[in-house]
Design an enzyme around this catalytic site. Sequence first.
Site, PDB file in Angstrom:
ATOM      1  N   SER A 188       0.840  -1.200   0.000  1.00  0.00           N
ATOM      2  CA  SER A 188       0.000   0.000   0.000  1.00  0.00           C
ATOM      3  C   SER A 188       0.877   1.252   0.000  1.00  0.00           C
ATOM      4  CB  SER A 188      -0.970  -0.035   1.186  1.00  0.00           C
ATOM      5  OG  SER A 188      -1.967   0.948   1.062  1.00  0.00           O
ATOM      6  N   ASP A 192      -8.488  -5.163  -4.408  1.00  0.00           N
ATOM      7  CA  ASP A 192      -7.836  -4.128  -3.600  1.00  0.00           C
ATOM      8  C   ASP A 192      -8.762  -2.949  -3.325  1.00  0.00           C
ATOM      9  OD1 ASP A 192      -5.237  -4.238  -2.482  1.00  0.00           O
ATOM     10  OD2 ASP A 192      -4.345  -4.371  -4.472  1.00  0.00           O
ATOM     11  N   HIS A 200      -7.840  -5.326   0.071  1.00  0.00           N
ATOM     12  CA  HIS A 200      -6.603  -4.598   0.313  1.00  0.00           C
ATOM     13  C   HIS A 200      -5.958  -5.107   1.601  1.00  0.00           C
ATOM     14  CE1 HIS A 200      -3.904  -1.317  -0.433  1.00  0.00           C
ATOM     15  NE2 HIS A 200      -4.117  -0.772   0.743  1.00  0.00           N
TER      16      HIS A 200
END
Length: 599
Positions: A214, A340, A455
């Site tokens: 991320s 995600d 995610h």
Amino acid sequence: MGRLEVLFLGLTCCLAAACAAKLGAVYTEGGFVEGVNKKLSLLGGDSVDIFKGIPFATAKTLENPQRHPGWQGTLKATNFKKRCLQATITQDNTYGQEDCLYLNIWVPQGRKQVSHNLPVMVWIYGGAFLMGSGQGANFLKNYLYDGEEIATRGNVIVVTFNYRVGPLGFLSTGDANLPGNFGLRDQHMAIAWVKRNIAAFGGDPDNITIFGESAGAASVSLQTLSPYNKGLIRRAISQSGMALSPWAIQKNPLFWAKTIAKKVGCPTEDTGKMAACLKITDPRALTLAYKLPVKKQEYPVVHYLAFIPVIDGDFIPDDPINLYNNTADIDYIAGINNMDGHLFATIDVPAVDKTKQTVTEEDFYRLVSGHTVAKGLKGAQATFDIYTESWAQDPSQENMKKTVVAFETDVLFLIPTEIALAQHKAHAKSAKTYSYLFSHPSRMPIYPKWMGADHADDLQYVFGKPFATPLGYRPQDRAVSKAMIAYWTNFARSGDPNMGNSPVPTHWYPYTLENGNYLDITKTITSASMKEHLREKFLKFWAVTFEVLPTVTGDQDTLTPPEDDSEVAPDPPSDDSQVVPVPPTDDSVEAQMPATIGF
């Protein structure tokens, strides 16, 4: 138990203890450090040396980090240090501290001699540049980013560290008075410390891989692009984030700096006076002056990620798209999770996760409009049309909700990752390029049945949680974790995820511009897991059709921010009038078009 058995057991334990290698006190540039040696079995043998809380730099509020001055005697590196100062999840208090630039090291050891010349993997955590720590979330002292499983299974050294986040890490006035990127410079200082000191721990300073997820993945990307890291990084892995991600670069830092300054009572008309005032303001007040809105916000939530990296003309000297020559000799793995965007979709369109609530066309169009402001009404309509083509044949709520998630996944993760892969491949000299899609479905029972990998779902597998806490996982989860650790650590060792100490379930072929090869990582990985042209139709739309649409300049084609409300976070600016100018360039280095992707 007989006397002979007792004697034999005692002798066995003594021999195991005698044969088990361990580092003991290690001399670093700051002084001696001593961690703990953890045996991996009751009878000794293999073990792991663990060092927690080694200082690598110091920093004053809103200033660049400096080398740590060192210490007297031997530092007992046995406990994680507090995270860098940040807001709590509820955003009504803070935790952590300013004195936070510490790192942690895991070194696997064999039976007879200490490890030597091992590959080094340096982890950069995510958290929207707003939260996080080098050890990660903690449940009963089971830390998410515990490096033991990666280190011992892959026979590599693992390093994690803290860096400053939120306003303290990324507040910028867009000029020399407060250039920002303090968190990125913290990361660089940690990488440089590893380069200078890791040989003393048995690591190879010429074989450093940085990896992250991320915001950490975008940080990895930015570190490879920065000229400050020339010669420091051999390889890199970005999991769900790149420097080209729309949430990775703040184009209007002054807007947000003024917002913070107003809230803490600092002047806003002169950036020099503003910076001087902010530097002497209570760091906790600075941290709490910003709140990320997660309910009823006018725009997609990523538009409110205020304190993120900036193009400062120095550490990040230019638009990232222009810096890929700096990665020509850095091997790279980059990929995303297949859903995600779900985490962000649940904030932007809450009905996505509510079985008794419906997603409407209006909901989706509003979301699309918020992500396509730069191209105005034409961009919004073209995007809406291509993503809703399947709705005529399948107007079910499941299909509509999956469309919302797919759209956010594409915009925030897939498209920037694909463009970055193409840029890396196009500029590569000795560097190799690999791509993946993580598709192992989320284990969250509250999610819809159609849910894929959300995610951050990949983190538990990369860090070996199915082995560290086996009761919470299935055999298929351990298979995924074993494969990911093998691919990741082989890559760190050789630059090829197939070549190293760990066997892999199938051959992972490199990415090509013509075919866009990628490995689909799920519970069963076979030769059929190597695929091509991920979401080709949508990639072509974003890279070609959408890109050539005119960028709007008139108010009639832009979304107008709602009236200011002092109780909520300010609305992001809707045009370019306040954007900080890019450092001057000549024609030879003007913004490049992305490398051609084969369709």
